[in-house]
Design a protein around this motif. Structure first.
Motif, PDB file in Angstrom:
ATOM      1  N   ASP A  39       0.834  -1.206   0.000  1.00 15.42           N
ATOM      2  CA  ASP A  39       0.000   0.000   0.000  1.00 15.42           C
ATOM      3  C   ASP A  39       0.871   1.260   0.000  1.00 15.42           C
ATOM      4  OD1 ASP A  39      -2.325  -1.552   0.138  1.00 15.42           O
ATOM      5  OD2 ASP A  39      -2.422  -1.437   2.328  1.00 15.42           O
ATOM      6  N   LEU A  40       1.917   1.245   0.816  1.00 16.21           N
ATOM      7  CA  LEU A  40       2.801   2.409   0.899  1.00 16.21           C
ATOM      8  C   LEU A  40       3.524   2.630  -0.427  1.00 16.21           C
ATOM      9  CD1 LEU A  40       4.376   1.920   4.451  1.00 16.21           C
ATOM     10  CD2 LEU A  40       2.271   3.105   3.811  1.00 16.21           C
ATOM     11  N   ASP A  41       3.908   1.546  -1.067  1.00 19.17           N
ATOM     12  CA  ASP A  41       4.570   1.669  -2.361  1.00 19.17           C
ATOM     13  C   ASP A  41       3.630   2.288  -3.396  1.00 19.17           C
ATOM     14  OD1 ASP A  41       7.045   0.903  -3.964  1.00 19.17           O
ATOM     15  OD2 ASP A  41       5.462  -0.026  -5.155  1.00 19.17           O
ATOM     16  N   GLN A  42       2.375   1.926  -3.346  1.00 15.72           N
ATOM     17  CA  GLN A  42       1.407   2.504  -4.276  1.00 15.72           C
ATOM     18  C   GLN A  42       1.236   3.996  -4.037  1.00 15.72           C
ATOM     19  OE1 GLN A  42       1.571  -0.271  -6.427  1.00 15.72           O
ATOM     20  NE2 GLN A  42      -0.382   0.669  -6.968  1.00 15.72           N
ATOM     21  N   VAL A  43       1.247   4.390  -2.780  1.00 16.90           N
ATOM     22  CA  VAL A  43       1.179   5.819  -2.441  1.00 16.90           C
ATOM     23  C   VAL A  43       2.376   6.554  -3.045  1.00 16.90           C
ATOM     24  CG1 VAL A  43       1.365   7.463  -0.530  1.00 16.90           C
ATOM     25  CG2 VAL A  43      -0.171   5.495  -0.337  1.00 16.90           C
ATOM     26  N   ALA A  44       3.561   5.982  -2.893  1.00 19.09           N
ATOM     27  CA  ALA A  44       4.773   6.604  -3.429  1.00 19.09           C
ATOM     28  C   ALA A  44       4.713   6.712  -4.946  1.00 19.09           C
ATOM     29  CB  ALA A  44       5.998   5.814  -2.996  1.00 19.09           C
ATOM     30  N   ARG A  45       4.235   5.658  -5.607  1.00 18.22           N
ATOM     31  CA  ARG A  45       4.131   5.688  -7.068  1.00 18.22           C
ATOM     32  C   ARG A  45       3.245   6.835  -7.534  1.00 18.22           C
ATOM     33  NH1 ARG A  45       5.130   0.313  -9.865  1.00 18.22           N
ATOM     34  NH2 ARG A  45       6.140  -0.982  -8.300  1.00 18.22           N
ATOM     35  N   LYS A  46       2.149   7.068  -6.821  1.00 17.50           N
ATOM     36  CA  LYS A  46       1.225   8.138  -7.217  1.00 17.50           C
ATOM     37  C   LYS A  46       1.881   9.507  -7.051  1.00 17.50           C
ATOM     38  CE  LYS A  46      -3.487   9.852  -6.602  1.00 17.50           C
ATOM     39  NZ  LYS A  46      -3.073  11.275  -6.667  1.00 17.50           N
ATOM     40  N   VAL A  47       2.608   9.694  -5.955  1.00 19.60           N
ATOM     41  CA  VAL A  47       3.271  10.980  -5.735  1.00 19.60           C
ATOM     42  C   VAL A  47       4.276  11.255  -6.854  1.00 19.60           C
ATOM     43  CG1 VAL A  47       4.827  12.274  -4.230  1.00 19.60           C
ATOM     44  CG2 VAL A  47       2.951  10.940  -3.235  1.00 19.60           C
ATOM     45  N   ILE A  48       5.057  10.245  -7.191  1.00 18.65           N
ATOM     46  CA  ILE A  48       6.055  10.408  -8.253  1.00 18.65           C
ATOM     47  C   ILE A  48       5.367  10.757  -9.576  1.00 18.65           C
ATOM     48  CG2 ILE A  48       7.749   9.168  -9.661  1.00 18.65           C
ATOM     49  CD1 ILE A  48       8.490   7.601  -7.092  1.00 18.65           C
ATOM     50  N   ALA A  49       4.289  10.057  -9.899  1.00 13.81           N
ATOM     51  CA  ALA A  49       3.566  10.320 -11.147  1.00 13.81           C
ATOM     52  C   ALA A  49       2.945  11.712 -11.141  1.00 13.81           C
ATOM     53  CB  ALA A  49       2.492   9.258 -11.355  1.00 13.81           C
ATOM     54  N   ASP A  50       2.361  12.095 -10.012  1.00 16.72           N
ATOM     55  CA  ASP A  50       1.719  13.411  -9.912  1.00 16.72           C
ATOM     56  C   ASP A  50       2.710  14.546 -10.106  1.00 16.72           C
ATOM     57  OD1 ASP A  50      -0.696  12.186  -9.459  1.00 16.72           O
ATOM     58  OD2 ASP A  50      -0.752  12.577  -7.305  1.00 16.72           O
ATOM     59  N   HIS A  51       3.975  14.322  -9.767  1.00 17.98           N
ATOM     60  CA  HIS A  51       5.001  15.363  -9.907  1.00 17.98           C
ATOM     61  C   HIS A  51       5.741  15.272 -11.247  1.00 17.98           C
ATOM     62  CE1 HIS A  51       4.376  15.838  -5.569  1.00 17.98           C
ATOM     63  NE2 HIS A  51       4.982  16.988  -5.690  1.00 17.98           N
ATOM     64  N   GLY A  52       5.358  14.326 -12.085  1.00 22.92           N
ATOM     65  CA  GLY A  52       6.032  14.186 -13.368  1.00 22.92           C
ATOM     66  C   GLY A  52       7.481  13.751 -13.243  1.00 22.92           C
ATOM     67  N   ALA A  53       7.800  13.065 -12.147  1.00 23.34           N
ATOM     68  CA  ALA A  53       9.170  12.615 -11.893  1.00 23.34           C
ATOM     69  C   ALA A  53       9.292  11.135 -12.251  1.00 23.34           C
ATOM     70  CB  ALA A  53       9.530  12.850 -10.423  1.00 23.34           C
ATOM     71  N   LYS A  54      10.484  10.608 -12.060  1.00 26.35           N
ATOM     72  CA  LYS A  54      10.749   9.191 -12.258  1.00 26.35           C
ATOM     73  C   LYS A  54      11.268   8.582 -10.972  1.00 26.35           C
ATOM     74  CE  LYS A  54      11.952   9.666 -17.170  1.00 26.35           C
ATOM     75  NZ  LYS A  54      13.028   9.438 -18.179  1.00 26.35           N
ATOM     76  N   SER A  55      11.059   7.277 -10.815  1.00 28.20           N
ATOM     77  CA  SER A  55      11.597   6.557  -9.658  1.00 28.20           C
ATOM     78  C   SER A  55      13.042   6.168  -9.938  1.00 28.20           C
ATOM     79  CB  SER A  55      10.774   5.304  -9.375  1.00 28.20           C
ATOM     80  OG  SER A  55      11.418   4.498  -8.405  1.00 28.20           O
ATOM     81  N   ASN A  56      13.912   6.386  -8.959  1.00 28.71           N
ATOM     82  CA  ASN A  56      15.282   5.890  -9.108  1.00 28.71           C
ATOM     83  C   ASN A  56      15.489   4.574  -8.368  1.00 28.71           C
ATOM     84  OD1 ASN A  56      15.115   7.087  -6.597  1.00 28.71           O
ATOM     85  ND2 ASN A  56      16.747   8.579  -6.951  1.00 28.71           N
ATOM     86  N   PHE A  57      14.491   4.099  -7.648  1.00 28.60           N
ATOM     87  CA  PHE A  57      14.580   2.803  -6.980  1.00 28.60           C
ATOM     88  C   PHE A  57      14.075   1.678  -7.887  1.00 28.60           C
ATOM     89  CE2 PHE A  57      14.713   3.684  -2.146  1.00 28.60           C
ATOM     90  CZ  PHE A  57      15.537   4.774  -2.337  1.00 28.60           C
TER      91      PHE A  57
END
Length: 278
Positions: A39-57
């Protein structure tokens, strides 16, 4: 080689750092009893997408998630999944990162799930966090890398011992350079190792991720069969705190703190550098 950043590049790293700060805020709110680490990972994915950023993990060395979720005796690199359900009294260290225009941010914090935590757990997190800030305060022009290590270790060693007998400063993992990659030279120990010498001289443009990891017992760790999850060898619980910092002519700039580290550094008698984003 150690990558030296220009003020313009540091400003881009600040953008990435603010995305990481937003991930921290959202996951901290979501880290409640009954939530899974997935669940926490899904929250993080949404924040990254909402900011137009990419995940480095995600995908880094094959890592399958956007954050690391390290619960209780897990020190670092815990993999989010649907089986790990947070319980009242747990502690969890959440490590998150983001990329903006090729520039990286990386930071971690320890959260308390629910209520009723033992005093030694609360103190463990406090000691770990404050040792990080002691290290950040030692990030001064013309200091050496070892001065940061010494500040972190000295702070921890000065604290009253916990009921378990000692604090273990994790030996196998430490801080690192950061910039166009998440992990870069130099490697930063959280303790002083005489054989490694003094390390690089700190100059404007050096960017580091400072991240002490401390347990209520051993300094030693082992990696589980998933090749990622790192636990203490004695099963004692641990805490992990991290910020990404740029050294500027005006002093340290905590890229992943919403206020650039101003409030905490003031407690150390240090003035934080101004926010390049205004």
């Amino acid at each position: 080689m150690v990558q030296i950043k220009t003020p313009e590049q540091i400003a881009k790293m600040r953008e990435a750092g603010l995305v990481v700060a937003a991930i921290h805020a959202a996951t901290r709110e979501a880290a409640v009893p009954g939530a899974t680490t997935h669940d926490l990972d899904q929250v993080a994915r949404k924040v990254i997408a909402d900011h137009g950023a990419k995940s480095n993990f995600l995908g880094y060395g094959g890592f399958p998630a956007t954050i690391c979720t390290s619960v209780n005796e897990v020190v670092v690199h815990g993999i989010p999944d649907e089986k790990t359900v947070l319980k009242d009294g747990d502690i969890i260290s959440i490590d998150a990162g983001a990329i903006v225009d090729g520039w990286h941010g990386d930071a971690a914090y320890t959260a308390f799930v629910g209520t009723g935590h033992a005093p030694e757990l609360i103190e463990l997190s406090r000691v770990t966090e404050e040792s990080m800030w002691a290290g950040i305060a030692a990030m001064k022009v013309n200091n050496r890398l070892v001065d940061i290590s010494k500040a972190i270790e000295s702070y921890i060693r000065r604290q009253p011992r916990p009921a378990t007998g000692k604090y273990g400063i994790i030996e196998d993992y430490g801080g690192h350079g950061i910039g166009t990659e998440m992990h870069m030279d130099p490697h930063l120990l959280n303790y002083v190792a005489r054989k490694r010498g003094k390390g690089i001289k700190l100059v404007p443009g050096v960017c580091l991720a400072i991240e002490p990891m401390v347990s209520l017992g051993t300094a030693r760790t082992e990696v589980l069969q998933d090749d990622w999850t790192v636990i203490t060898t004695d099963g004692t619980w641990s805490s992990h705190w991290e910020h990404s910092i740029a050294l500027t002519e005006q002093g340290p700039l905590v890229l992943t703190a919403p206020d650039c580290g101003r409030a905490k550094l003031a407690q150390c008698g240090i003035e934080a550098a101004p926010d390049p984003l205004g």
